[in-house]
Motif scaffolding. Structure first.
Motif, PDB file in Angstrom:
ATOM      1  N   ASN A 175      -0.367   0.430  -4.437  1.00  0.00           N
ATOM      2  CA  ASN A 175       0.504  -0.446  -3.660  1.00  0.00           C
ATOM      3  C   ASN A 175      -0.023  -0.441  -2.226  1.00  0.00           C
ATOM      4  OD1 ASN A 175       2.527  -1.712  -2.153  1.00  0.00           O
ATOM      5  ND2 ASN A 175       4.160  -0.930  -3.480  1.00  0.00           N
ATOM      6  N   LEU A 176      -0.701  -1.520  -1.852  1.00  0.00           N
ATOM      7  CA  LEU A 176      -1.377  -1.568  -0.559  1.00  0.00           C
ATOM      8  C   LEU A 176      -0.410  -1.487   0.612  1.00  0.00           C
ATOM      9  CD1 LEU A 176      -3.895  -4.380  -1.524  1.00  0.00           C
ATOM     10  CD2 LEU A 176      -4.371  -1.933  -1.423  1.00  0.00           C
ATOM     11  N   GLU A 177       0.846  -1.900   0.359  1.00  0.00           N
ATOM     12  CA  GLU A 177       1.856  -1.857   1.419  1.00  0.00           C
ATOM     13  C   GLU A 177       2.272  -0.421   1.747  1.00  0.00           C
ATOM     14  OE1 GLU A 177       2.967  -4.189   3.237  1.00  0.00           O
ATOM     15  OE2 GLU A 177       2.691  -6.094   2.194  1.00  0.00           O
ATOM     16  N   GLU A 178       2.047   0.490   0.823  1.00  0.00           N
ATOM     17  CA  GLU A 178       2.539   1.858   0.998  1.00  0.00           C
ATOM     18  C   GLU A 178       1.445   2.835   1.418  1.00  0.00           C
ATOM     19  OE1 GLU A 178       4.539   2.908  -2.604  1.00  0.00           O
ATOM     20  OE2 GLU A 178       6.179   1.473  -2.286  1.00  0.00           O
ATOM     21  N   THR A 179       0.314   2.310   1.848  1.00  0.00           N
ATOM     22  CA  THR A 179      -0.765   3.193   2.306  1.00  0.00           C
ATOM     23  C   THR A 179      -1.017   2.963   3.789  1.00  0.00           C
ATOM     24  OG1 THR A 179      -2.639   1.679   1.985  1.00  0.00           O
ATOM     25  CG2 THR A 179      -1.856   2.884   0.042  1.00  0.00           C
ATOM     26  N   THR A 180      -1.593   3.951   4.434  1.00  0.00           N
ATOM     27  CA  THR A 180      -2.010   3.786   5.822  1.00  0.00           C
ATOM     28  C   THR A 180      -3.471   3.374   5.900  1.00  0.00           C
ATOM     29  OG1 THR A 180      -2.538   6.157   5.910  1.00  0.00           O
ATOM     30  CG2 THR A 180      -0.357   5.483   6.677  1.00  0.00           C
ATOM     31  N   ILE A 181      -4.154   3.410   4.764  1.00  0.00           N
ATOM     32  CA  ILE A 181      -5.586   3.085   4.727  1.00  0.00           C
ATOM     33  C   ILE A 181      -5.802   1.574   4.816  1.00  0.00           C
ATOM     34  CG2 ILE A 181      -7.679   3.195   3.324  1.00  0.00           C
ATOM     35  CD1 ILE A 181      -6.520   5.734   2.038  1.00  0.00           C
ATOM     36  N   TRP A 182      -4.899   0.820   4.167  1.00  0.00           N
ATOM     37  CA  TRP A 182      -5.068  -0.634   4.072  1.00  0.00           C
ATOM     38  C   TRP A 182      -4.097  -1.344   5.003  1.00  0.00           C
ATOM     39  CZ3 TRP A 182      -9.135  -2.448   1.414  1.00  0.00           C
ATOM     40  CH2 TRP A 182      -9.739  -1.585   0.497  1.00  0.00           C
ATOM     41  N   GLN A 183      -4.622  -2.262   5.790  1.00  0.00           N
ATOM     42  CA  GLN A 183      -3.818  -2.998   6.764  1.00  0.00           C
ATOM     43  C   GLN A 183      -3.708  -4.467   6.370  1.00  0.00           C
ATOM     44  OE1 GLN A 183      -2.224  -1.458   9.377  1.00  0.00           O
ATOM     45  NE2 GLN A 183      -2.983   0.425   8.437  1.00  0.00           N
ATOM     46  N   ASN A 184      -2.478  -4.971   6.354  1.00  0.00           N
ATOM     47  CA  ASN A 184      -2.216  -6.368   6.022  1.00  0.00           C
ATOM     48  C   ASN A 184      -2.661  -7.256   7.183  1.00  0.00           C
ATOM     49  OD1 ASN A 184      -1.299  -8.693   4.847  1.00  0.00           O
ATOM     50  ND2 ASN A 184       0.845  -8.072   4.725  1.00  0.00           N
TER      51      ASN A 184
END
Length: 218
Positions: A175-184
């Motif tokens: 879930n990309l929204e719940e990581t600090t690695i991936w930024q929207n």
């Protein structure tokens, strides 16, 4: 020596619960606007030729099951170098039509093997064909996405967010929204990378609302 291949971009569509497939196909109705976005983005190069006159082309990396889910008349996917990843490359190649075509498929044993081949022998083949690789898109399935996400070469995820749940048996692993690695990224940044006009708030087709998003690794 051919130039080293670019970073990897994952491209996929998913439900709110990260479902991406069901029974070897898509869980939602056929959405022409979403499919058109995928086709245009994975084909588009900029500019159309390199400084030395070679035509640019993108690669699409996929697992064997994803390849087999594409109707035979549409594979290899046109105007892209198709790369199929399978644990049994020789058995897969033995079943292929042996015609030589820049679209492939090129057959590899892993994502890392694909990157290695694009850097080496197959990169040189492209150069000899007056072609130059510009972008590499990972198009599925789940195990290929999982492997690619762990590689430092993966810098970007293009995600079509479906605003409706469907029955799924295959899921995207993060879930990309719940990581600090991936930024929207912003709508303007999505437009800049894809070359597409992105409608604010998403679009609707056949009663299904969806929006095009992009995440980059920080």
């Amino acid at each position: 020596m051919p130039p080293k291949p670019p970073s990897l971009t994952l491209i996929l569509a998913a439900t709110p619960s990260l479902g991406i497939g069901n029974g070897g196909g898509l869980p939602w109705p056929q959405l022409k606007k979403e499919m058109g976005f995928f086709a245009r983005v994975t084909k588009r190069t900029s500019p159309s030729t390199s400084v030395d006159g070679r035509r640019k082309i993108n690669a699409v990396l996929m697992g064997r099951k994803t390849w087999e889910s594409i109707p035979p008349k549409f594979r290899p996917l046109k105007d892209r170098l198709n790369v199929v990843i399978t644990s049994k490359p020789q058995a897969f190649m033995d079943k292929l039509d042996k015609r030589e075509d820049v679209e492939g498929p090129m057959v590899c044993s892993s994502v890392l093997d694909a990157i290695s081949q694009l850097e080496g022998e197959n990169g040189e083949k492209l150069a000899h064909s007056n072609m130059e690789l510009e972008k590499i898109f990972v198009i599925g399935g789940a195990s290929i996405y999982t492997t690619a996400l762990e590689l430092p070469q993966t810098k970007r995820v293009l995600l079509t967010k479906m605003h409706k749940e469907y029955e799924c048996d295959t899921f995207f692993p993060v879930n990309l929204e719940e990581t600090t690695i991936w930024q929207n990224k912003t709508r303007e940044q999505v437009q800049e990378f894809t070359g597409e006009e992105i409608q604010e708030g998403g679009i609707e087709e056949q009663g299904v609302k969806f929006e095009f998003c992009m995440y980059e690794r920080e």
